[in-house]
Design a protein around this motif. Structure first.
Motif, mmCIF file in Angstrom:
data_model
loop_
_atom_site.group_PDB
_atom_site.id
_atom_site.type_symbol
_atom_site.label_atom_id
_atom_site.label_comp_id
_atom_site.label_asym_id
_atom_site.label_seq_id
_atom_site.Cartn_x
_atom_site.Cartn_y
_atom_site.Cartn_z
ATOM 1 N N PHE A 297 5.091 -24.680 -31.028
ATOM 2 C CA PHE A 297 4.705 -23.740 -29.979
ATOM 3 C C PHE A 297 3.580 -24.399 -29.185
ATOM 4 O O PHE A 297 2.810 -25.178 -29.742
ATOM 5 C CB PHE A 297 4.120 -22.457 -30.580
ATOM 6 C CG PHE A 297 5.126 -21.439 -31.045
ATOM 7 C CD1 PHE A 297 6.263 -21.809 -31.752
ATOM 8 C CD2 PHE A 297 4.916 -20.095 -30.798
ATOM 9 C CE1 PHE A 297 7.173 -20.855 -32.198
ATOM 10 C CE2 PHE A 297 5.812 -19.137 -31.238
ATOM 11 C CZ PHE A 297 6.938 -19.506 -31.940
ATOM 12 N N ILE A 298 3.481 -24.042 -27.932
ATOM 13 C CA ILE A 298 2.294 -24.440 -27.176
ATOM 14 C C ILE A 298 1.712 -23.227 -26.470
ATOM 15 O O ILE A 298 2.431 -22.479 -25.799
ATOM 16 C CB ILE A 298 2.571 -25.600 -26.198
ATOM 17 C CG1 ILE A 298 1.273 -25.997 -25.482
ATOM 18 C CG2 ILE A 298 3.694 -25.272 -25.225
ATOM 19 C CD1 ILE A 298 1.344 -27.341 -24.761
ATOM 20 N N GLU A 299 0.442 -23.013 -26.701
ATOM 21 C CA GLU A 299 -0.315 -21.995 -25.971
ATOM 22 C C GLU A 299 -1.052 -22.762 -24.879
ATOM 23 O O GLU A 299 -1.996 -23.505 -25.133
ATOM 24 C CB GLU A 299 -1.328 -21.313 -26.899
ATOM 25 C CG GLU A 299 -0.706 -20.533 -28.043
ATOM 26 C CD GLU A 299 -0.194 -19.150 -27.622
ATOM 27 O OE1 GLU A 299 -0.272 -18.828 -26.424
ATOM 28 O OE2 GLU A 299 0.297 -18.426 -28.502
ATOM 29 N N CYS A 300 -0.587 -22.603 -23.662
ATOM 30 C CA CYS A 300 -1.031 -23.498 -22.587
ATOM 31 C C CYS A 300 -2.451 -23.218 -22.104
ATOM 32 O O CYS A 300 -3.056 -24.071 -21.451
ATOM 33 C CB CYS A 300 -0.063 -23.403 -21.419
ATOM 34 S SG CYS A 300 1.592 -23.997 -21.824
ATOM 35 N N GLY A 301 -2.949 -22.062 -22.410
ATOM 36 C CA GLY A 301 -4.278 -21.684 -21.964
ATOM 37 C C GLY A 301 -4.460 -20.212 -22.281
ATOM 38 O O GLY A 301 -3.574 -19.581 -22.866
ATOM 39 N N ASN A 302 -5.589 -19.676 -21.905
ATOM 40 C CA ASN A 302 -5.895 -18.276 -22.210
ATOM 41 C C ASN A 302 -5.835 -17.429 -20.944
ATOM 42 O O ASN A 302 -6.710 -17.526 -20.077
ATOM 43 C CB ASN A 302 -7.283 -18.180 -22.860
ATOM 44 C CG ASN A 302 -7.707 -16.742 -23.091
ATOM 45 O OD1 ASN A 302 -6.882 -15.829 -23.089
ATOM 46 N ND2 ASN A 302 -9.000 -16.552 -23.302
ATOM 47 N N MET A 303 -4.823 -16.608 -20.874
ATOM 48 C CA MET A 303 -4.631 -15.806 -19.657
ATOM 49 C C MET A 303 -5.765 -14.820 -19.407
ATOM 50 O O MET A 303 -5.952 -14.348 -18.287
ATOM 51 C CB MET A 303 -3.303 -15.037 -19.735
ATOM 52 C CG MET A 303 -2.097 -15.946 -19.827
ATOM 53 S SD MET A 303 -0.529 -15.099 -19.470
ATOM 54 C CE MET A 303 -0.397 -15.366 -17.680
ATOM 55 N N ARG A 304 -6.523 -14.494 -20.463
ATOM 56 C CA ARG A 304 -7.579 -13.490 -20.317
ATOM 57 C C ARG A 304 -8.912 -14.094 -19.890
ATOM 58 O O ARG A 304 -9.894 -13.379 -19.721
ATOM 59 C CB ARG A 304 -7.762 -12.709 -21.625
ATOM 60 C CG ARG A 304 -6.471 -12.187 -22.225
ATOM 61 C CD ARG A 304 -5.741 -11.216 -21.344
ATOM 62 N NE ARG A 304 -6.451 -9.957 -21.147
ATOM 63 C CZ ARG A 304 -6.001 -8.931 -20.456
ATOM 64 N NH1 ARG A 304 -4.819 -9.022 -19.842
ATOM 65 N NH2 ARG A 304 -6.701 -7.838 -20.342
ATOM 66 N N ASP A 305 -8.933 -15.392 -19.768
ATOM 67 C CA ASP A 305 -10.138 -16.051 -19.254
ATOM 68 C C ASP A 305 -9.905 -16.382 -17.788
ATOM 69 O O ASP A 305 -8.882 -16.979 -17.439
ATOM 70 C CB ASP A 305 -10.410 -17.336 -20.051
ATOM 71 C CG ASP A 305 -11.592 -18.103 -19.481
ATOM 72 O OD1 ASP A 305 -12.732 -17.770 -19.855
ATOM 73 O OD2 ASP A 305 -11.375 -18.991 -18.629
ATOM 74 N N ASP A 306 -10.839 -16.042 -16.947
ATOM 75 C CA ASP A 306 -10.541 -16.190 -15.512
ATOM 76 C C ASP A 306 -10.393 -17.644 -15.082
ATOM 77 O O ASP A 306 -9.598 -17.962 -14.202
ATOM 78 C CB ASP A 306 -11.563 -15.439 -14.653
ATOM 79 C CG ASP A 306 -12.984 -15.920 -14.862
ATOM 80 O OD1 ASP A 306 -13.220 -16.763 -15.751
ATOM 81 O OD2 ASP A 306 -13.878 -15.469 -14.116
ATOM 82 N N LYS A 307 -11.125 -18.537 -15.715
ATOM 83 C CA LYS A 307 -10.968 -19.946 -15.339
ATOM 84 C C LYS A 307 -9.613 -20.486 -15.797
ATOM 85 O O LYS A 307 -8.923 -21.174 -15.055
ATOM 86 C CB LYS A 307 -12.104 -20.780 -15.932
ATOM 87 C CG LYS A 307 -13.463 -20.473 -15.345
ATOM 88 C CD LYS A 307 -14.499 -21.483 -15.832
ATOM 89 C CE LYS A 307 -15.872 -21.213 -15.225
ATOM 90 N NZ LYS A 307 -16.443 -19.940 -15.737
ATOM 91 N N ASP A 308 -9.247 -20.185 -17.020
ATOM 92 C CA ASP A 308 -7.923 -20.597 -17.471
ATOM 93 C C ASP A 308 -6.837 -19.917 -16.645
ATOM 94 O O ASP A 308 -5.825 -20.526 -16.297
ATOM 95 C CB ASP A 308 -7.721 -20.263 -18.952
ATOM 96 C CG ASP A 308 -8.128 -21.411 -19.879
ATOM 97 O OD1 ASP A 308 -8.794 -22.352 -19.392
ATOM 98 O OD2 ASP A 308 -7.787 -21.360 -21.073
#
Ligand code: ZN
Length: 335
Positions: A297-308
């Motif tokens: 699996f890859i979690e590409c980034g954190n959608m809940r962080d505004d920079k990500d």
């Protein structure tokens, strides 16, 4: 949570020069990567085939963040544990980003370095899941335990859903891999009302006899938690789950994807799981536990962080993300 937000393209985030040293540092670790490889206990990380995945392995409620929204559905891709290390390796590719997004699935080219290779791409969740709560909450047997069929996935604060992100990146990745001659199959292509369930997502890869499979996600952790991580299957032999044969090749696949993802995107490994390696091993994810083919699996980034989120919602960044994944997969398949 609203999933009706616009499919917008925010201002293009530029790559921060501050990230370069990290990128270089990771690239420099390449030669020692396998030496550094070990098996770590399955510990929590975010999400999965939908975040509901958290019944299994031992999870340390340690690291951070209030995670997400149980309200977003079952996919509270909440970060939890930390994981010991391993090292991404072998970033061989360039970060070039050619264009193109979704398209109808064409026949795979008959030539190219990946001719004869089968890659299964699993776009996490499904944009329709939130409209089918009873269907996606149905429990399915994932070998080690029973869990929800699927989850809704998370979304950015502005309401752009993970399921749209995953499908977009899957299309870009498919295009890149087919250009290399691979035969590519998606577990869903926005062509069904919900799902598939996590067990079926694994089965699709198995039945295709995939040479490599990757499940694409973006996390739903707390603000301030940033970066990507690749989730590797831990060794599981329980019920219908038996990952023993895929642990090693999946680790290699994951290391190659992580290394290339760093270089192609300029993004740093997760700052909240994986101990800075961008790699986390888990034994609680049905999509991995039921796989009989090399899969990560890859979690590409954190959608809940505004920079990500500004990265994840960028067409340009998503192309780079797909490029990094593609280069990792090509590197793995070419040996
Ligand atoms: Zn997800």
């Amino acid at each position: 949570m609203s999933y009706t937000g616009p499919d917008f393209e925010p201002p293009q985030p530029r790559r921060s020069p501050l990230r370069r040293p990290l990128t270089v540092a990771i690239a420099a670790l390449v030669p020692g990567a396998l030496l550094g490889w070990g098996v770590y206990a399955a510990v929590g990380g975010p999400d999965d085939d939908g975040g509901a995945d958290r019944a299994g392995g031992a999870r340390t409620p340690a690291a951070s963040s209030p995670g997400v929204s149980a309200s977003a559905g079952a996919d509270a891709e909440a970060p939890t544990g930390t994981s010991p290390s391993a090292t991404p390796r072998n970033p061989t590719a360039s970060a070039s980003a050619s264009a193109s997004a979704s398209k109808p699935a064409p026949a795979a080219p008959a030539k190219g370095p990946l001719k004869g290779k089968v890659v299964v791409i699993d776009p996490g969740h499904n944009p329709g899941n939130f409209q089918h709560p009873s269907d996606i909450n149905r429990k399915v047997n994932v070998g080690t335990h029973w869990k929800e069929c699927d989850t809704t996935g998370t979304a950015t604060e502005a309401g752009w859903p993970e399921a749209k992100f995953t499908l977009d990146v899957a299309h870009r990745l498919r295009t890149l891999l087919e250009a290399q001659g691979a035969t590519v199959k998606l577990t869903q292509d926005g062509d069904r009302p919900f799902g598939p369930c996590v067990d079926e997502r694994a089965r699709i890869g198995n039945e295709a006899k995939a040479d490599a499979a990757v499940s694409i996600h973006a996390d739903g952790s707390g603000a301030g938690n940033r970066g990507f991580h690749v989730i590797l299957p831990g060794s599981v032999h329980d019920g219908e789950a038996d990952t023993r044969a895929i642990v090693a090749p999946s680790a290699e696949l994951g290391e190659r994807i992580a290394g290339n993802f760093v270089r192609a995107t300029g993004s740093a490994p997760s700052n909240y799981v994986g101990g800075g390696t961008g790699l986390v091993t888990r034994t609680d994810l049905g999509g991995l536990n039921l796989s009989t083919v090399p899969k990560v699996f890859i979690e590409c980034g954190n959608m809940r962080d505004d920079k990500d989120a500004s990265l994840l919602t960028s067409n340009d960044w998503r192309q780079k993300a797909a490029q990094g994944m593609s280069e990792g997969i090509v590197s793995f398949l070419r040996g």
